[in-house]
Design a protein around this motif. Structure first.
Motif, PDB file in Angstrom:
ATOM      1  N   LEU A  45       0.856  -0.987  -0.026  1.00 40.68           N
ATOM      2  CA  LEU A  45      -0.078   0.049  -0.045  1.00 40.68           C
ATOM      3  C   LEU A  45       0.877   1.138  -0.055  1.00 40.68           C
ATOM      4  CD1 LEU A  45      -2.744   1.322   0.206  1.00 40.68           C
ATOM      5  CD2 LEU A  45      -2.223   1.100   2.748  1.00 40.68           C
ATOM      6  N   VAL A  46       0.680   2.132  -0.934  1.00 42.57           N
ATOM      7  CA  VAL A  46       1.673   3.281  -1.090  1.00 42.57           C
ATOM      8  C   VAL A  46       0.855   4.851  -1.107  1.00 42.57           C
ATOM      9  CG1 VAL A  46       3.560   2.090  -2.292  1.00 42.57           C
ATOM     10  CG2 VAL A  46       1.456   3.212  -3.671  1.00 42.57           C
ATOM     11  N   ARG A  47      -0.337   4.656  -1.367  1.00 43.75           N
ATOM     12  CA  ARG A  47      -1.081   5.717  -1.308  1.00 43.75           C
ATOM     13  C   ARG A  47      -2.632   5.742  -1.148  1.00 43.75           C
ATOM     14  NH1 ARG A  47      -1.692  11.052  -0.114  1.00 43.75           N
ATOM     15  NH2 ARG A  47      -1.131  12.707  -1.286  1.00 43.75           N
ATOM     16  N   ARG A  48      -3.514   6.699  -0.306  1.00 42.54           N
ATOM     17  CA  ARG A  48      -4.847   6.927  -0.444  1.00 42.54           C
ATOM     18  C   ARG A  48      -4.848   8.331  -0.574  1.00 42.54           C
ATOM     19  NH1 ARG A  48      -4.809   4.183   4.882  1.00 42.54           N
ATOM     20  NH2 ARG A  48      -5.398   1.886   4.615  1.00 42.54           N
ATOM     21  N   PRO A  49      -5.113   8.610  -2.168  1.00 42.85           N
ATOM     22  CA  PRO A  49      -5.026   9.941  -2.569  1.00 42.85           C
ATOM     23  C   PRO A  49      -5.906  10.865  -2.114  1.00 42.85           C
ATOM     24  CG  PRO A  49      -5.636   8.208  -4.259  1.00 42.85           C
ATOM     25  CD  PRO A  49      -5.365   7.706  -3.077  1.00 42.85           C
TER      26      PRO A  49
END
Length: 536
Positions: free
Chosen positions: A49-53
């Motif tokens: 998981l790298v981002r929740r924009p």
């Protein structure tokens, strides 16, 4: 091998995008904040998981959104040096209307800051943006029909086909005519359109059959982007609808991707039901299937059947990294750990803090655990059918209207919660609040009655789930013996199929921390840590 699901737990509607050697998958988050999960991989096997924009009020405000509304079916793409994310914010679920508003945000990198949204339309949900070879961009979404009739030939009145219209990136608006390009197949409930182009054909993948056990990935193609589209000779590229014995059920809603070496894959959502009631406590998860192109110009699953498999061949050189069985969060970093989300509000400072009591996650009691507006509930996904969660709480409730503790949560009608509160006779007590899916009333049950007097001082709380069974535990902090509290509860209620059943909700189970104070004084609790341990 790729072992499915590649994104376990609540990760539905996977849109996949490759940029060079990097793969990204965007999944729906519904009423959970921040909006949209984006995972990254270099090998299609290991995902992070790298981002929740969608992380600020100007992008997303879901206060008041009903359960299973909010962010539906994002589409992630890359063109013109930008990542493009298309998503729906659904404001209504029950009844004849959906009120589904579609937006576009962009960013130069997935990990960076994303733009404020540009509004597109509200004609239906599951939007997608296709970047054609000539530089033109096309917006597609399903059309929602609130009437008891249709004139498109769609097999289901409400799901009235797939709309196509050109998107002008310069003026940031839709231009030209709107055309209904595909009514779907006889399966009906056509949604989730994604377009791609290959060898002079436009291919359209959609989902049909609803989000339950009749779900499918359907494919169609046309020589021109606006159709007419002919359906796949097998109708369904991926489905388990006629194979109840398959371990991956509810298969549908995904997107096509090619590797740099020309191998082809297709994502899809899936569910892993538990016997005997076939309830999917992990919700809708993300899986990936290896595909092949045959001489007839159609895509097929490599193993020759549309039924998805748990293990499929990975690209050469991929090696699976073993994940830790137990994850410990001590809340000392000053930021919320990436695994956690909260519900609906773009103002998290009103419901929690990691600085009010350094080293603790402080929850400020707000509205009830069933609120659609502002509730202090911070939780992470359930990723295993058998798991244990533990936390340490310090709280001094003054009245029974103030409660804080540990919850196994799906939505306002489907949860179990172990709460520290104040009883008029027993003093500071632990009790259990359950809502076993009794829609439309949403009335609580109290499986432990008035509760157990626990005296003063910090407490350790635990929840242990084995398939369909949940047991809560507690002990004074620093002591050895755990004490069970209340009976074994029905964990299967905390699922898509719990309560009103299939198609009436479609997110997933969370385990986490909550506080509410319906006196309005904001009293909550301090949580020293949290541990999640897989037991199988």
């Amino acid at each position: 091998m790729i072992r499915n699901p590649i994104l376990p737990g609540f990760n539905p509607d996977p849109s996949i995008c490759r940029v060079g050697e990097d793969y990204y998958i965007a999944t729906s988050t519904f009423e959970w904040y921040p909006g949209v999960q984006i995972h990254h991989s270099r090998d299609l096997v290991n995902w992070t998981l790298v981002r929740r924009p969608l992380e600020r009020r100007s992008q997303l405000d879901m206060r008041g959104n009903p359960d299973s509304c909010g962010v539906w079916a994002p589409c992630l793409s890359y063109a013109d040096g930008l990542f493009w994310l298309v998503y729906t914010d659904v404001k209504r679920f029950d009844g004849s209307f959906k009120d589904a508003h579609n937006y576009i945000v962009t960013a130069s990198s997935v990990e960076g800051e994303w733009s404020d949204p540009v509004y597109v339309n509200s004609s239906g949900f599951d939007p997608s943006l296709f970047h054609d070879e000539d530089g033109r961009k096309w917006f597609v979404n399903m059309q929602w029909n609130h009437r008891p009739e249709n004139h498109t030939g769609a097999a289901h009145n409400a799901f009235d086909g797939i709309l196509l219209q050109e998107w002008d990136a310069g003026t940031k608006r839709l231009v030209g005519p709107v055309k209904n390009i595909f009514p779907g197949t006889r399966q009906g409930l056509v949604e989730a359109p994604h377009l791609f182009r290959r060898n002079g054909w436009y291919y359209l993948t959609t989902a049909e059959g609803g989000t339950g056990y009749d779900h499918t990935v359907t494919m169609a193609r046309s020589r021109t982007i606006d159709g007419p589209y002919e359906a796949h000779p097998d109708l369904y590229l991926i489905t388990a609808k006629d194979h109840p014995e398959a371990p991956l059920q509810r298969a549908g809603h995904g997107q096509y991707v090619e590797t740099p070496d020309g191998e082809v894959y297709h994502t899809h959502l899936c569910g892993r039901p538990l016997a005997p009631l076939r309830r999917c406590t992990l919700g809708r998860e993300t899986a990936l299937q290896k595909c092949v192109w045959r001489d007839d110009g159609w895509l097929y699953l490599e193993h020759g059947s549309p039924v998805p498999e748990v293990e499929v061949p990975a690209p050469a050189g991929a090696v699976a990294n073993e994940k830790p069985a137990s994850v410990f969060y001590d809340f000392s970093e000053g930021t919320l750990p990436a695994d956690f989300q909260w519900l609906r509000t773009p103002e998290p400072e009103r419901i929690f803090s990691l600085s009010a009591q350094p080293g603790y996650l402080t929850l400020f009691g707000r509205e009830s655990i069933g609120s659609w507006f502002e509730q202090a509930l911070v939780a992470r996904r359930q990723e295993h059918h058998d798991f244990r969660a533990e936390t340490v709480i310090e709280a001094e409730p003054e009245v029974y209207q103030q409660v804080a503790g540990l919850t196994y949560y799906y939505n306002r009608y489907k949860f179990h919660a172990l709460g520290l509160t104040r009883h008029e006779v027993l003093g500071r007590t632990l009790t259990i609040l359950s809502c076993p899916g009794d829609y439309p009333n949403g009335n609580l049950t109290f499986p432990a009655g008035s509760g157990v007097a626990v005296g003063e001082g910090p407490l350790e709380l635990a929840a242990e789930v084995h398939g369909n069974d949940l047991q809560f535990f507690w002990r004074p902090a620093g002591t050895d013996a755990w004490q069970a509290i209340g009976p074994v509860l029905d964990a299967g209620v905390v699922s898509d199929e719990g309560g009103r059943g299939e198609h009436n909700s479609f997110t997933g189970a969370f385990i986490g921390l909550f506080a509410f104070d319906i006196t309005g004084r904001g009293r909550g609790g301090d949580f020293a840590n949290f541990r999640y341990t897989a037991l199988s």
